[in-house]
Enzyme design. Structure first.
Site, short mmCIF file in Angstrom:
data_model
loop_
_atom_site.label_atom_id
_atom_site.label_comp_id
_atom_site.label_asym_id
_atom_site.label_seq_id
_atom_site.Cartn_x
_atom_site.Cartn_y
_atom_site.Cartn_z
N LYS A 77 83.02 86.43 9.18
CA LYS A 77 81.72 86.18 9.82
C LYS A 77 81.03 84.95 9.24
O LYS A 77 79.86 84.71 9.53
CB LYS A 77 80.82 87.41 9.70
CG LYS A 77 81.31 88.56 10.58
CD LYS A 77 80.31 89.68 10.71
CE LYS A 77 80.82 90.70 11.74
NZ LYS A 77 80.19 92.00 11.61
N LYS A 127 90.32 90.18 17.37
CA LYS A 127 90.01 91.55 17.80
C LYS A 127 88.87 91.56 18.81
O LYS A 127 88.00 90.67 18.79
CB LYS A 127 89.71 92.44 16.60
CG LYS A 127 88.39 92.17 15.96
CD LYS A 127 87.95 93.24 14.99
CE LYS A 127 86.56 92.86 14.55
NZ LYS A 127 85.94 93.54 13.51
N LYS A 139 81.97 93.16 19.39
CA LYS A 139 80.64 93.17 20.01
C LYS A 139 79.94 91.84 19.84
O LYS A 139 79.17 91.42 20.67
CB LYS A 139 79.76 94.22 19.30
CG LYS A 139 79.92 95.61 19.83
CD LYS A 139 78.89 96.53 19.17
CE LYS A 139 79.60 97.61 18.41
NZ LYS A 139 78.85 98.42 17.52
P1 TYM Z 1 81.27 98.96 14.30
O1 TYM Z 1 79.96 99.42 14.80
O2 TYM Z 1 81.56 97.49 14.30
O3 TYM Z 1 82.43 99.65 15.09
C1 TYM Z 1 82.46 101.06 15.30
C2 TYM Z 1 83.89 101.55 15.21
O4 TYM Z 1 84.71 100.87 16.16
C3 TYM Z 1 85.89 100.36 15.51
N1 TYM Z 1 86.30 99.12 16.17
C4 TYM Z 1 87.50 98.89 16.69
N2 TYM Z 1 88.61 99.67 16.76
C5 TYM Z 1 89.69 99.14 17.38
N3 TYM Z 1 89.73 97.90 17.91
C6 TYM Z 1 88.65 97.08 17.87
N4 TYM Z 1 88.69 95.87 18.40
C7 TYM Z 1 87.48 97.57 17.21
N5 TYM Z 1 86.24 97.05 16.98
C8 TYM Z 1 85.53 98.00 16.34
C9 TYM Z 1 85.45 100.14 14.07
O5 TYM Z 1 86.56 100.15 13.20
C10 TYM Z 1 84.52 101.31 13.84
O6 TYM Z 1 85.26 102.46 13.44
N6 TYM Z 1 80.66 99.33 9.33
C11 TYM Z 1 80.99 100.02 10.56
C12 TYM Z 1 80.05 101.15 10.89
C13 TYM Z 1 79.82 102.12 9.78
C14 TYM Z 1 80.66 103.17 9.37
C15 TYM Z 1 79.97 103.84 8.32
C16 TYM Z 1 81.91 103.62 9.78
C17 TYM Z 1 78.71 102.15 9.01
N7 TYM Z 1 78.80 103.19 8.15
C18 TYM Z 1 80.51 104.94 7.68
C19 TYM Z 1 82.46 104.72 9.12
C20 TYM Z 1 81.76 105.37 8.10
C21 TYM Z 1 80.94 99.05 11.72
O7 TYM Z 1 80.36 98.01 11.63
O8 TYM Z 1 81.54 99.54 12.84
#
Ligand code: TYM
Length: 323
Positions: free
Chosen positions: A109, A190, A193
């Site tokens: 990022k 990947k 968002k």
């Molecule tokens: P976030 O909000 O970016 O994404 C949510 C979940 O979606 C998965 N993901 C994907 N899986 C497959 N292919 C993709 N292209 C893809 N893009 C996103 C992410 O792996 C995630 O599981 N830091 C985390 C949120 C978080 C969290 C936590 C997760 C905060 N606290 C505690 C688990 C436990 C995040 O930014 O996910």
């Protein structure tokens, strides 16, 4: 088994979020599950206050629409439980600067650019707090979060060694298909968002015709050989992987069914449309009653608060804060 995961309310949920994480959140609900709309994480990148409020509500509605049952899972809003931010401070004094600097997501990022928020740098510690506060054993996440989970384990183990047994050391739950859904226009990146790749990203709220168009135009190669080979055939392999996740099978088995890209694409588009249509319909129903939605989140957050309070107290006593 105690399971916890979270999603940032920072934009429309896309197919990667659904296949890599949400879908697994739903199937894990026979366990003791905690799912958070992690609004504090959304502050790591610029977001307007009104946008954050709207996204928090609509992300909660999306989770329910995708099949999270608030009678079984504890659905919470992260900022409503004060211990997440509090525990983060304790853990920031356990992790090292160098460890955070090695996080690839921060580097990707462009985290060191002038003007970037310090929260973008320390955010994996907030994520570790989210997980450790609930004595979590399993964390369903996509592949991109694996490194943050590894860091969470390191933090938990170090804390336990330094201050005595305090935290449960969690494991990642990563699906075999759909763990890394790639951008349809650039299958080396990947699906994300924050990327401005409208044609490469399928939102859970795209219409059938948008889905068909995006899948039809997805970048592939020209040798017309349907084969799963992530390295040499990234585009077609991504489509096979998405299809396998939707049908709960393997990309290799899907590949055997097709000899032409066109047929694969039209069947995949149809499968996606029928998977997403019921989610979209339930979402509209839920958003029609925001008061009820708010109430559901209050109930879940109260429960989360009750579970997190004693764990925070355990950690703060262990580290030497006076009680
Ligand atoms: P976030 O909000 O970016 O994404 C949510 C979940 O979606 C998965 N993901 C994907 N899986 C497959 N292919 C993709 N292209 C893809 N893009 C996103 C992410 O792996 C995630 O599981 N830091 C985390 C949120 C978080 C969290 C936590 C997760 C905060 N606290 C505690 C688990 C436990 C995040 O930014 O996910």
């Amino acid at each position: 088994m105690r399971v916890l995961s979270g999603i940032k309310p920072s934009g429309s949920i896309h197919l990667g979020n659904y296949l890599g994480a949400l879908r697994i959140w739903v199937t894990e609900q026979h366990r003791d599950t905690f799912y958070g709309v992690v609004d504090l994480h959304a502050l790591t990148l610029p977001i307007e206050p009104e946008e954050l409020r709207t996204q928090t509500l609509s992300t909660a509605a999306t989770l329910l629409a995708a099949g999270i049952d608030p009678q079984r899972a504890t659905l919470f809003v992260q900022s409503w439980i004060p211990y997440h931010a509090q525990l983060t401070w304790l853990l920031e004094c356990v992790v090292s600067f160098g460890e955070l600097k090695r996080m690839t997501q921060f580097k990707e990022k462009g985290g060191e650019q002038a003007g970037h928020r310090a929260g973008l740098f320390t955010y994996p510690v907030l994520m570790a707090s989210d997980i450790l506060l609930y004595d979590t054993e399993g964390v369903p996440v996509g592949e991109d979060q694996r490194q943050h989970l590894e860091l969470t384990r390191v933090i938990a183990e170090r804390f336990n060694t330094r201050y005595g047994p305090t935290f449960v050391v969690p494991e990642a739950i990563v699906p075999t298909a759909g763990a890394r859904v790639m951008d349809l226009q650039d299958p080396t990146k990947k699906m994300s968002k924050s990327e401005l790749s409208v044609q490469g990203t399928i939102s859970l709220f795209d219409s059938p015709s948008e889905i068909e168009k995006k899948i039809k135009r997805a970048v592939t190669d020209t040798d017309n050989d349907v084969r799963y080979d992530r390295k040499n055939k990234a585009g077609i392999s991504n489509l096979l992987d998405i299809f396998a996740a939707v049908e709960a099978t393997t990309p290799q088995l899907i590949a055997e069914r097709y000899s032409r890209y066109g047929d694969l694409k039209s069947d995949l588009a149809a499968a996606l449309v029928s998977t997403l249509a019921p989610i979209q319909q339930r979402y509209d129903e839920l958003m029609a009653d925001p008061g009820e939605l708010h109430q559901q989140m209050m109930i879940g957050s109260q429960r989360a608060n009750e579970v997190a309070a004693p764990v925070f107290e355990r950690a703060s006593r262990a580290i030497g804060l006076l009680h």
